[in-house]
Design an enzyme around this catalytic site. Structure first.
Site, mmCIF file in Angstrom:
data_model
loop_
_atom_site.group_PDB
_atom_site.id
_atom_site.type_symbol
_atom_site.label_atom_id
_atom_site.label_comp_id
_atom_site.label_asym_id
_atom_site.label_seq_id
_atom_site.Cartn_x
_atom_site.Cartn_y
_atom_site.Cartn_z
ATOM 1 N N VAL A 1 0.863 -1.183 0.000
ATOM 2 C CA VAL A 1 0.000 0.000 0.000
ATOM 3 C C VAL A 1 0.898 1.230 0.000
ATOM 4 C CG1 VAL A 1 -1.838 1.241 1.183
ATOM 5 C CG2 VAL A 1 -1.776 -1.260 1.253
ATOM 6 N N ASP A 2 0.892 1.956 -1.109
ATOM 7 C CA ASP A 2 1.868 3.018 -1.346
ATOM 8 C C ASP A 2 1.172 4.350 -1.585
ATOM 9 O OD1 ASP A 2 4.239 4.344 -1.932
ATOM 10 O OD2 ASP A 2 4.191 3.755 -4.042
#
Length: 558
Positions: free
Chosen positions: A296-297
């Site tokens: 999750v960026d």
């Protein structure tokens, strides 16, 4: 030679209709008898009396003929009923003989495979029972799997559905008993057939506890549809979540759709796992492929995965023609060419996007010493490994989910913005609780907001000095981050230095660290990258408004 086809039900119906006609005629004759068999003379003369007697005889003769016709009619009705009964009896006898012959024939055909392999060649699998909860396998050549047994006892899981052989559908998973998981659906036939739906988890009977997990949906073989996962069982109490929804089954390798996860949890939350201290990840299913570990960026926008994550080359072909072709890269030293396809992303618990853009890496090139050495090390272990897979595989990640609304790329869109209802308004990265929450901001007030996500301006103090405005990127996927040399006044990171980061010169402190404990990479120019540190000890919400800019919301500023 002529053939006669008789349907006993039609004969019985015809006999009833004829009987109704006869009853109607008898009633009419009876009503007319009095007025036609004894006529009164029109006058007192002999002629009138003779005429009346003549017509009375006609009426009496008609009644006699009607009585004979009625008797014939009754015999005809009895004959129809008798014929119907005879044909029905003959049909029942023949059906019984056919069933016996069929049973004997199937027994002879199935005996060798049942003896050698424990399953028939042709025929459906038996449904599960309390003593043997799993459904039986369908015939090796043809037949559906039996349904799993639905448990009623507390703590007893549902039986798994039986799988088909060459052709046939998988059996449905059985429902779990209270506090127990549902059974997995059986797989469809190797050649043709659909998977069986996963069984629902049992409801919780323990106050405050979630129900049992739903069963996994069955997969298809070459041709057929994968089944949906079972729903998680209801929790016990107001506001208590369901159990985890079961995963959907894979679609046919050559043709057929895939199943999706069953409803679970609160319908907006999935587990968030932090690996290697700095990598926030979720498990997602892209295009019905295998469950993948996705980073999750907040520092990028768009989903980037390898072909393996969408089901391999066959999965890529299932998605049809790409909608775009482009190139992008990561600051760690990896460039890649990717094609953009349209498909769905399943985060689990029934949280599934509408068809959205997904980037599939076609070619990747390592450019940094780290990326090159990592690739060659992985290549020795697996000659099929790509530089992209090696680069992220080193930290246990399969792909990258960019959720930053004003991030540079790779785009073209953010999959979480394609979720249904209000789930597309933003995403909460709650590392302390181990949750990723989709939808409106659930954080309690007061919160600290920074306009822009991930790109914004932060203010940095070095050992309590004057705040310095620094263009920054708030990056959950940035590992330990970077800091420009002009901020610290040196090309190397000084030891035992306290660094504090604020929203404004006199605003709230967002996070702080000592360089002995946390060591970002010093860069000569460019944006400061926060790395994962701001997310490690506090929930951070990424709001997708204002459009194209976003807002970063901190729950508990340091």
């Amino acid at each position: 030679m002529s053939f006669l086809v008789v349907v006993p039900e039609f004969l019985t119906s015809a006999a009833a209709d004829v009987e109704n006609i006869g009853s109607t005629l008898r009633a009419a004759n009876a009503a007319a008898a009095a007025s036609t068999t004894a006529l009164a003379a029109a006058g007192a003369d002999e002629v009138s009396a003779a005429v009346a007697a003549l017509f009375a005889r006609f009426g009496q003769e008609y009644q006699a003929v009607s009585a004979q016709a009625s008797a014939f009619h009754q015999q005809f009705v009895q004959t129809l009923n008798s014929a119907s009964g005879s044909y029905a009896a003959a049909e029942a006898t023949i059906a019984s003989q056919l069933q016996t012959a069929q049973h004997d024939l199937l027994g002879a055909v199935n005996a060798p495979t049942e003896t050698l392999l424990g399953r028939p060649l042709i025929g459906d699998g038996a449904p599960g029972t309390a003593t043997s909860p799993n459904g039986g396998a369908g015939g090796l050549l043809y037949g559906n799997g039996g349904n799993g047994y639905s448990a009623t006892a507390s703590g007893v899981g549902g039986g798994a559905g039986g799988s088909a052989g060459l052709i046939g559908n998988g059996g449905a998973g059985g429902a779990g008993g209270p506090n127990a998981p549902g059974g997995a659906g059986g797989n469809g036939g190797w050649l043709l057939g659909n998977g069986g739906i996963g069984g629902p988890g049992g409801a919780s009977s323990i106050p405050g506890m979630s129900g049992g997990a739903g069963g996994t949906g069955g997969a298809a073989g070459l041709l057929g549809w994968g089944a949906n996962g079972g729903a998680g069982g209801l929790g016990d109490g107001v506001g208590v979540d369901r159990g985890t929804g079961g995963a959907g089954g894979r679609g046919g390798l050559l043709y057929g759709g895939y199943g999706v996860s069953g409803p679970g949890g609160d319908g907006r939350t999935v587990p968030l796992e932090i690996i290697h201290v700095t990598e926030p990840t979720v498990h997602a299913n892209v295009n019905g492929g295998p469950t993948s570990t996705i980073l999750v960026d907040t520092g990028s926008a768009g989903l980037v995965v390898s072909p393996e994550d969408v089901g391999g080359i066959l999965g890529v072909l299932h998605m049809g023609l790409p909608t775009g072709l482009s190139i992008s890269g990561y600051s760690g030293g990896l460039y890649y060419i990717f094609a953009t396809y349209t498909t769905t992303v399943d985060f689990g618990n029934g949280i599934v996007t509408a068809p959205t853009a997904v980037n599939v890496v076609l070619l990747s090139i390592p450019t940094s010493p780290f990326a090159i050495s990592t690739y060659f090390s992985a290549l020795l272990a697996d000659p099929t490994t790509t530089p992209f897979e090696a680069y992220f595989g080193a930290v246990g990640v399969d792909g990258v989910l960019g959720v930053g609304p004003n991030a540079v790329g790779p785009g073209p869109s953010i999959p979480t913005m394609a979720l249904p209802g209000d789930l597309n308004q933003g995403v909460l990265i709650d590392a302390p609780a181990g949750e990723l929450v989709f939808g409106p901001n659930p954080l309690p007030a007061p919160n600290v907001e920074v306009v822009g996500s991930p790109i914004t301006t932060l203010y940095v103090k070095i050992d309590g000095g004057t705040p310095i405005p620094v263009p920054s990127i708030i990056d959950s996927g940035g590992v330990t981050g970077t800091i420009p040399s002009y901020v610290i006044g040196s090309g190397t990171l000084p030891a035992n230095t306290n660094i504090e980061v604020y929203t404004s010169p006199g605003g709230d402190r967002l996070y702080a660290f000592n360089t002995n404990d946390y060591r970002p990479t010093v860069i000569s120019s460019g944006l400061m990258n926060t790395g994962f540190l701001p997310f490690r000890f506090q929930p951070v919400y990424i709001d997708y408004s204002p459009s194209g800019i976003g807002t970063t919301v901190f729950d508990h500023p340091a």
